[in-house]
Design an enzyme around this catalytic site. Structure first.
Site, PDB file in Angstrom:
ATOM      1  N   TYR A 109       0.862  -1.176   0.000  1.00  0.00           N
ATOM      2  CA  TYR A 109       0.000   0.000   0.000  1.00  0.00           C
ATOM      3  C   TYR A 109       0.898   1.225   0.000  1.00  0.00           C
ATOM      4  O   TYR A 109       1.855   1.314   0.766  1.00  0.00           O
ATOM      5  CB  TYR A 109      -0.891   0.021   1.260  1.00  0.00           C
ATOM      6  N   GLU A 197      -3.280   7.551  -3.968  1.00  0.00           N
ATOM      7  CA  GLU A 197      -3.217   6.235  -3.343  1.00  0.00           C
ATOM      8  C   GLU A 197      -2.950   5.174  -4.405  1.00  0.00           C
ATOM      9  O   GLU A 197      -3.667   5.100  -5.404  1.00  0.00           O
ATOM     10  CB  GLU A 197      -4.557   5.941  -2.644  1.00  0.00           C
TER      11      GLU A 197
END
Ligand code: GDP
Ligand code: MN
Length: 399
Positions: A109, A197
């Protein structure tokens, strides 16, 4: 403003972030054509909707031949995808992104957010990629690496390396990850993003780094100087109430309750929502009409709240400093002349020109419930709503 995955990928790729080959499709035939164009023998068909969690909701389909791509596209087009972020209304799929599937060895992530506490851009990364960051924070908080960027120097290679080491990236991939971090940071800063993101950032089985999913959010207040970004807006993905409000220059957030709020000032709007809840109701919206609101602007705000089917009572709460109560009153009267209100309406006015404002409302003969204080206004709005529910009649109170 949010944009689609494929748009975020195109932007990030322009800054040097490695992304898979892909193509956009507006029809099943086009999806199959895209798959052929990309080549290979495995593809991922991805619903382009402004939400995370598409995978779990069935919006990401892996296909092994052209027929499967067609089928996947047929299933997804026009479908309402409901994820934990969309609310029960869901978001409709009008575009698909077809990508060559890759064999994933590990998922990471990588996120960039504005950290209000440090007033800096903060990198949030984790070796537990693939899950939503909220999930990671809840179940694997020890895997999260945080790093605040000093704006005067920007993201430096040593800092990006530190993040990569923190994630436990293997030496062979360090350089690619460092480049990805630096490129994403650059995109964030240069385009007035508030969030970038990449989840998952994947290490593939052949050892390369690829952004398999990307999201970007932009600062609405900076959009005027980012025409290329504004162009990426997709109104089909927004709450129609909020779109209408934004088009009218009003600060509006749609909520799930029944009491429509028309308030001046964000602080007062928040306090009004709290008071409604305290009185046993639920606000249908946050709406700040701003300072110096003209009657036209107030009327627009009013029509907006009235157009929301969930609204079963309206509370106007104005504490006029820069605003003028008489203008607000005129706006209310204007709006009600062309859109008769069939729900209880509670008005509390205080401050500049309050007497004139009250007179305008009285003269209009409209069935308005008056209140002197914020607490009283909230209580009356909730009581009027409950009462109209109970008796299924519209309340008419002459002032
Ligand atoms: P999200 O659910 O909205 O975050 O959508 P993602 O684009 O992140 O896709 C969800 C999951 O699908 C990812 O975490 C991956 O595990 C998987 N996925 C996405 N693209 C590929 C791919 O090219 N190959 C494989 N094998 N899996 C993929
Ligand atoms: Mn994802």
């Amino acid at each position: 403003m949010d944009i689609h995955e494929y748009q975020a990928k195109e932007i990030l790729a322009g800054f040097g972030v490695p992304t898979p080959r892909g193509g956009l499709a507006y029809s099943p035939e086009q999806a199959a054509y895209r798959a052929r164009e990309i080549g290979g023998d495995k593809w991922v068909v991805k619903a382009q909707v402004h939400t995370g969690g598409r995978g779990k909701a069935g919006g990401i389909i892996v296909c092994e031949n052209e027929h499967e791509v067609l089928e996947a596209a047929n299933t997804l087009f026009g479908r309402k995808l409901v994820t934990h972020q969309t609310g029960p209304a869901g978001k409709t799929v009008y575009r698909l992104y077809v990508e060559g599937a890759v064999a994933i060895a590990k998922e990471y992530y990588l996120g960039f957010v504005l950290d209000r506490k440090s007033e800096r851009v903060m990198v949030v990364a984790s070796a537990a990629g693939g899950m939503e960051i909220e999930e990671i924070a809840a179940s694997k908080p020890e895997t999260i690496v945080r790093s605040v960027v000093e704006p005067a120097v920007g993201m430096q290679a040593f800092q990006a390396r530190e993040i990569a080491f923190g994630l436990g990236i293997a030496p062979a991939q360090i350089q690619q990850v460092v480049e990805t971090i630096i490129a994403s940071y650059k995109a964030f800063g240069e385009l007035d993003a508030t969030m970038v993101e990449i989840n998952p950032l994947a290490v593939t089985e052949d050892g390369s780094i690829l952004a398999l999913d990307a999201k970007m959010t932009f600062d609405d207040n900076a959009l005027y100087r980012r025409p290329d970004i504004s162009e990426l807006r997709d109104k089909s993905q927004e709450d129609p109430r909020e779109t209408r409000a934004a088009d009218r220059g009003l600060s509006y957030v749609g909520l799930d309750g029944q009491i429509g709020c028309i308030v001046n000032g964000a602080g007062l709007a928040m306090a009004t929502m709290d008071m409604i809840k305290l009185a046993g109701g639920e606000p249908a919206n946050f709406l700040d009409i701003g300072g110096g609101a003209t009657p036209e602007r107030v009327a627009k705000a009013f029509r907006l709240v009235l157009s929301d089917e969930n609204v079963q009572a309206i509370l106007v709460n104005i504490f006029a400093g820069i605003n003028r109560c008489d203008w607000v009153a005129e706006g209310i009267v204007q709006a009600l002349e062309d859109t008769p209100v069939d729900v209880p309406l509670v008005v509390r006015l205080a401050g500049t020109n309050v007497e004139e404002g009250r007179k305008i409302l009285t003269r209009s003969g409209l069935p308005i419930i008056r209140a002197a204080t914020l607490a009283e206004a909230a209580e009356r709005a909730v009581a009027a709503w409950q009462n109209s529910q109970k008796h299924n009649v519209k309340i008419v109170v002459a002032s």
